[in-house]
Design an enzyme around this catalytic site. Structure first.
Site, PDB file in Angstrom:
ATOM      1  N   GLU A 110       0.865  -1.194   0.000  1.00  0.00           N
ATOM      2  CA  GLU A 110       0.000   0.000   0.000  1.00  0.00           C
ATOM      3  C   GLU A 110       0.898   1.241   0.000  1.00  0.00           C
ATOM      4  O   GLU A 110       1.937   1.252   0.668  1.00  0.00           O
ATOM      5  CB  GLU A 110      -0.841  -0.014   1.292  1.00  0.00           C
TER       6      GLU A 110
ATOM      7  N   ASN B 140      -6.951   6.271  -1.658  1.00  0.00           N
ATOM      8  CA  ASN B 140      -5.867   5.324  -1.395  1.00  0.00           C
ATOM      9  C   ASN B 140      -6.075   4.180  -2.401  1.00  0.00           C
ATOM     10  O   ASN B 140      -7.012   3.401  -2.275  1.00  0.00           O
ATOM     11  CB  ASN B 140      -5.965   4.832   0.053  1.00  0.00           C
TER      12      ASN B 140
ATOM     13  N   LYS C 290      -9.411   2.099  -1.985  1.00  0.00           N
ATOM     14  CA  LYS C 290      -9.648   1.528  -0.648  1.00  0.00           C
ATOM     15  C   LYS C 290     -11.015   1.925  -0.098  1.00  0.00           C
ATOM     16  O   LYS C 290     -11.353   3.113  -0.052  1.00  0.00           O
ATOM     17  CB  LYS C 290      -8.539   2.013   0.282  1.00  0.00           C
TER      18      LYS C 290
ATOM     19  N   GLU D 293      -6.237   8.532   7.964  1.00  0.00           N
ATOM     20  CA  GLU D 293      -6.618   8.399   6.547  1.00  0.00           C
ATOM     21  C   GLU D 293      -7.953   9.061   6.250  1.00  0.00           C
ATOM     22  O   GLU D 293      -8.164   9.597   5.157  1.00  0.00           O
ATOM     23  CB  GLU D 293      -6.675   6.919   6.141  1.00  0.00           C
TER      24      GLU D 293
ATOM     25  N   CYS E  65      -4.884  -2.838   2.825  1.00  0.00           N
ATOM     26  CA  CYS E  65      -4.636  -2.772   4.272  1.00  0.00           C
ATOM     27  C   CYS E  65      -5.853  -3.069   5.136  1.00  0.00           C
ATOM     28  O   CYS E  65      -6.256  -4.215   5.271  1.00  0.00           O
ATOM     29  CB  CYS E  65      -3.998  -1.437   4.630  1.00  0.00           C
TER      30      CYS E  65
ATOM     31  N   ASN F  65       0.224  -1.037   5.464  1.00  0.00           N
ATOM     32  CA  ASN F  65       1.125  -0.274   6.337  1.00  0.00           C
ATOM     33  C   ASN F  65       0.494  -0.360   7.719  1.00  0.00           C
ATOM     34  O   ASN F  65      -0.483   0.343   8.008  1.00  0.00           O
ATOM     35  CB  ASN F  65       1.173   1.215   5.967  1.00  0.00           C
TER      36      ASN F  65
HETATM   37  N1  CDT Z   1      -3.047   1.532   6.506  1.00  0.00           N
HETATM   38  C1  CDT Z   1      -4.016   0.931   7.214  1.00  0.00           C
HETATM   39  O1  CDT Z   1      -5.112   0.698   6.725  1.00  0.00           O
HETATM   40  N2  CDT Z   1      -3.721   0.644   8.486  1.00  0.00           N
HETATM   41  C2  CDT Z   1      -4.690   0.060   9.360  1.00  0.00           C
HETATM   42  C3  CDT Z   1      -4.479   0.574  10.731  1.00  0.00           C
HETATM   43  C4  CDT Z   1      -5.578   0.190  11.582  1.00  0.00           C
HETATM   44  S1  CDT Z   1      -5.443   0.913  13.112  1.00  0.00           S
HETATM   45  C5  CDT Z   1      -6.243  -0.249  14.010  1.00  0.00           C
HETATM   46  C6  CDT Z   1      -4.657  -1.449   9.353  1.00  0.00           C
HETATM   47  O2  CDT Z   1      -5.730  -2.037   9.277  1.00  0.00           O
HETATM   48  O3  CDT Z   1      -3.617  -2.055   9.475  1.00  0.00           O
END
Ligand code: CDT
Length: 317
Positions: free
Chosen positions: A47, A110, A127, A146, A172, A197
């Site tokens: 991502e 995203n 996303k 985000e 993600c 990420n």
């Molecule tokens: N980048 C991304 O989507 N990160 C989210 C962070 C979640 S915080 C609980 C993830 O699902 O990994």
């Protein structure tokens, strides 16, 4: 004849805020060459693979996010990746921040794209499940904003016929939601690519105290959701991290290639740039598709309406 596609997961180590797109693309190219030496036909990058993960910051001016986004794809910075992948006959999935004009206004998404072995863009995904907060978090627990910068993806969960199969994409936080996989498997998805990420540390407030989730859970949940998604939907899942200490935040690695059985068949062992490969037999799930998970025979859709009729929990008892 098995339908085999040799897939590489190209995990990235951290990208510094000051690192140029050109420098990052050099790293992507190095991994492309490694993947080629392994005989890969398809490379999956993380991502937001062209820049640092900027939504960790709360910019007062939301438009500061524009500098981390791409207004066209390919663009001159990324063109060398398209050119070299085409020369080598390798396709790829690439995640990036997208800046676009739609409905007469500026929008950021995203985004990920799937590029064919001929260098053409086969498909795009934006996303859907944006994590985090829109505004600064007074408790200091949140590390993801985000929702401040990106719009919810407006392309649904499309799938694409490519690489001798049906391919899907997610990004993600999407991987934590069973609807993501099911929406694609109902369209025949056989392999789902997703970049992530994800911080290694999760904090929450209990009363007035900040409490940290036990360290092993982030990584456990990462694999748990992707393995369940693969098994329950009879598809391969290729999850690829941006890993390591990036701008003071530690991202987990654990990039992996998961079979439709739910087994992890290849897994990264570092938190740096690393390429892993696996031969993905797109017919491996045929037995499950015809038996336990024969959707046509076994799904009881008359009982599932509540899943799309309401968003949150409604307690009526
Ligand atoms: N980048 C991304 O989507 N990160 C989210 C962070 C979640 S915080 C609980 C993830 O699902 O990994």
């Amino acid at each position: 004849m098995p339908r085999l596609v040799r897939v590489a997961a190209a995990q990235l180590g951290p990208i510094a805020r000051e690192e140029s797109r050109a420098a990052v693309v050099e790293r992507l190219l190095a991994m492309l060459h490694k993947a080629h030496s392994f005989g890969a036909q398809l490379v999956v990058y993380p991502e937001m693979a062209l820049t640092t993960f900027f939504p960790r910051w709360v910019f007062d001016d939301v438009d500061d996010a524009d500098a981390f986004c791409e207004t066209s794809m390919p663009n001159p910075d990324v063109q060398p990746l398209f050119d070299e992948a085409k020369r080598l006959g390798i396709g790829f999935y690439l995640g990036y921040g997208e800046l676009t004009q739609e409905e007469g206004r500026k929008k950021r998404f995203n985004t990920s794209i799937l590029v064919g072995a001929d260098g053409s863009i086969i498909g795009k995904y934006r996303k859907v499940h944006l994590p985090g907060r829109k505004d600064a978090d007074p408790t200091g627990c949140a590390g993801n904003f985000e929702k401040r910068y990106y719009e919810v993806g407006n392309l649904g969960f499309p799938v694409f016929r490519a690489f001798d199969g049906v391919m899907g994409m997610a990004i993600c936080n999407d991987r934590r939601w069973p609807e993501t996989y099911r929406a694609m498997s109902l369209q025949g998805a056989e392999l789902i690519m997703l970049g992530y990420n994800t911080g290694t540390v999760k904090r929450t407030m209990v009363g007035n105290a900040q409490v940290q989730e036990p360290a092993h859970l982030s990584s456990f949940h990462n694999h748990l959701v992707m393995q369940a998604g693969a098994y329950q939907n009879c598809c391969w899942v290729v999850g690829v991290a941006k890993a390591g200490m990036e701008e003071g935040v530690e991202f987990m690695g654990g990039s992996c290639i998961i079979a439709p059985t739910g087994d992890i068949v290849a897994q990264a062992v570092t938190t740096a740039d690393e390429v892993i490969v696996a031969d993905c037999d797109l017919d491996l799930s045929l037995h499950n598709r015809r038996t336990t998970f024969n959707f046509e025979v076994n799904r009881q859709i008359q009982t599932y309406g509540i899943i799309t009729a309401q968003r949150g929990v409604v307690v009526s008892v």
